[in-house]
Design an enzyme around this catalytic site. Sequence first.
Site, PDB file in Angstrom:
ATOM      1  N   TYR A  39       0.391   0.785  12.916  1.00 42.75           N
ATOM      2  CA  TYR A  39       0.102  -0.327  13.820  1.00 42.75           C
ATOM      3  C   TYR A  39      -1.357  -0.721  13.692  1.00 42.75           C
ATOM      4  O   TYR A  39      -2.234   0.133  13.564  1.00 42.75           O
ATOM      5  CB  TYR A  39       0.396   0.092  15.266  1.00 42.75           C
ATOM      6  CG  TYR A  39      -0.293  -0.772  16.306  1.00 42.75           C
ATOM      7  CD1 TYR A  39       0.213  -2.036  16.626  1.00 42.75           C
ATOM      8  CD2 TYR A  39      -1.440  -0.337  16.966  1.00 42.75           C
ATOM      9  CE1 TYR A  39      -0.428  -2.839  17.566  1.00 42.75           C
ATOM     10  CE2 TYR A  39      -2.079  -1.126  17.911  1.00 42.75           C
ATOM     11  CZ  TYR A  39      -1.561  -2.384  18.202  1.00 42.75           C
ATOM     12  OH  TYR A  39      -2.206  -3.165  19.122  1.00 42.75           O
TER      13      TYR A  39
ATOM     14  N   ILE B 213       4.765   3.532   8.001  1.00 44.93           N
ATOM     15  CA  ILE B 213       4.497   2.468   8.958  1.00 44.93           C
ATOM     16  C   ILE B 213       3.301   2.801   9.836  1.00 44.93           C
ATOM     17  O   ILE B 213       3.063   3.969  10.178  1.00 44.93           O
ATOM     18  CB  ILE B 213       5.744   2.188   9.838  1.00 44.93           C
ATOM     19  CG1 ILE B 213       5.615   0.825  10.526  1.00 44.93           C
ATOM     20  CG2 ILE B 213       5.981   3.299  10.854  1.00 44.93           C
ATOM     21  CD1 ILE B 213       6.916   0.296  11.076  1.00 44.93           C
TER      22      ILE B 213
ATOM     23  N   ALA C 129      -7.825   2.564   9.297  1.00 45.49           N
ATOM     24  CA  ALA C 129      -7.753   1.949  10.624  1.00 45.49           C
ATOM     25  C   ALA C 129      -8.079   3.020  11.656  1.00 45.49           C
ATOM     26  O   ALA C 129      -7.281   3.926  11.901  1.00 45.49           O
ATOM     27  CB  ALA C 129      -6.371   1.359  10.879  1.00 45.49           C
TER      28      ALA C 129
ATOM     29  N   CYS D 104       3.320   6.517  10.721  1.00 47.62           N
ATOM     30  CA  CYS D 104       3.211   7.099   9.381  1.00 47.62           C
ATOM     31  C   CYS D 104       4.467   7.869   8.978  1.00 47.62           C
ATOM     32  O   CYS D 104       4.437   8.664   8.044  1.00 47.62           O
ATOM     33  CB  CYS D 104       1.978   7.986   9.266  1.00 47.62           C
ATOM     34  SG  CYS D 104       0.446   7.107   9.649  1.00 47.62           S
TER      35      CYS D 104
ATOM     36  N   GLY E 202       1.868   5.006   1.828  1.00 48.43           N
ATOM     37  CA  GLY E 202       2.068   5.398   3.218  1.00 48.43           C
ATOM     38  C   GLY E 202       3.278   4.732   3.833  1.00 48.43           C
ATOM     39  O   GLY E 202       3.966   3.927   3.200  1.00 48.43           O
TER      40      GLY E 202
ATOM     41  N   ARG F  25       0.845  -1.195   0.000  1.00 44.36           N
ATOM     42  CA  ARG F  25       0.000   0.000   0.000  1.00 44.36           C
ATOM     43  C   ARG F  25       0.881   1.246   0.000  1.00 44.36           C
ATOM     44  O   ARG F  25       2.107   1.165   0.159  1.00 44.36           O
ATOM     45  CB  ARG F  25      -0.900   0.029   1.240  1.00 44.36           C
ATOM     46  CG  ARG F  25      -0.134   0.015   2.547  1.00 44.36           C
ATOM     47  CD  ARG F  25      -0.951   0.486   3.727  1.00 44.36           C
ATOM     48  NE  ARG F  25      -0.258   0.246   4.986  1.00 44.36           N
ATOM     49  CZ  ARG F  25       0.734   0.994   5.462  1.00 44.36           C
ATOM     50  NH1 ARG F  25       1.175   2.035   4.774  1.00 44.36           N
ATOM     51  NH2 ARG F  25       1.299   0.699   6.617  1.00 44.36           N
TER      52      ARG F  25
END
Length: 246
Positions: free
Chosen positions: A94, A92, A175, A191, A90, A88
Site C-alpha cells: 500500500y 502487494i 516506502a 507483501c 515483491g 517490480r
Amino acid sequence: MNKKVELQNLGVRNYKETWDYQELLFKRILDLKIKNRREKLNVETPNFLLMVEHPHVYTLGKNGDIENLLISKEELAKINATYYKINRGGDITYHGPGQLIGYPILDLDNFFTDIHKYLRFLEEVIILTLAEYDLKAERSEGETGVWLDVGTPFARKICAMGVRASRWVTMHGFALNVNTNLGYFDHIIPCGIKGKAVTSLNVELNRKEVPLAEVQEKVLKHFNHLFEAEFFKSETKSLKFTNKFK
C-alpha cells in the site's frame, strides 16, 4: 563513473503518472547505455532519486498473488483507493499520504553491479534513519524490507521495498511508513506475508505526526554516505521528460 544523483521532490503525485515517469527515465538511461556500447561511446549515464507521496493506492508485483488484495474494485472506490499490477519484484503493498517514498533510478555501473548489495544498502539507509529516532530496525531473513522486533511475536514491518533492474539500471524502490494510515493495510496481506503486522514511525514514537521533510533529510544523508552519491536538486513541476540526454 558518474555518482551525481538528480534529486527530484515530486510532492503528492498520482501513482500511474509517477510510474510512467519512472519508466521514461529508466528507458532513456537504458537507451544511452545501449548506444554507448554499440557506438563505442563513453557518454555518462545520469542517475535520479524521486521522492514522492501518493494518494491511496495498492500495487501488486509481477509475481504477486491477487488473492492478497482482500477487497473488490467496488470496495476500492469506497475507500478512495486505486490498484495497479506493476513490474517490480515483491507482492502487494500500500502507498498513501504520510508515507515517504523513494524511487532511485540509478545506473549501478556508476556504483556497483550487485543487486543483492543494492537492496541491502537501501535497507541500511532506512535502518540508520530509524536509529536516529532510537528505534532498532532490522532485516528479516528471507523478507526484503525493514522490520522492528524481528524474531518475536511482535515483529512488524515499517518499510517495504521492491525493485526492478535491467542492464544494471534500477527503478521502483522503498516506502517508509512515517504518518501512514495503517488501517489501509487491513485490506491486503502486506507483501504476501500472513500473520505479520505493519507499523509507522509516528506510532512507534507515540507522536501525532513526524515531519516528512525531517525524515527525508535523514534518509538522504544516509543514502549519500552509503552510495557515495552527490545530490543536486531539481524541483519538477511537470513529469514530462526533457530530451537533454539525447
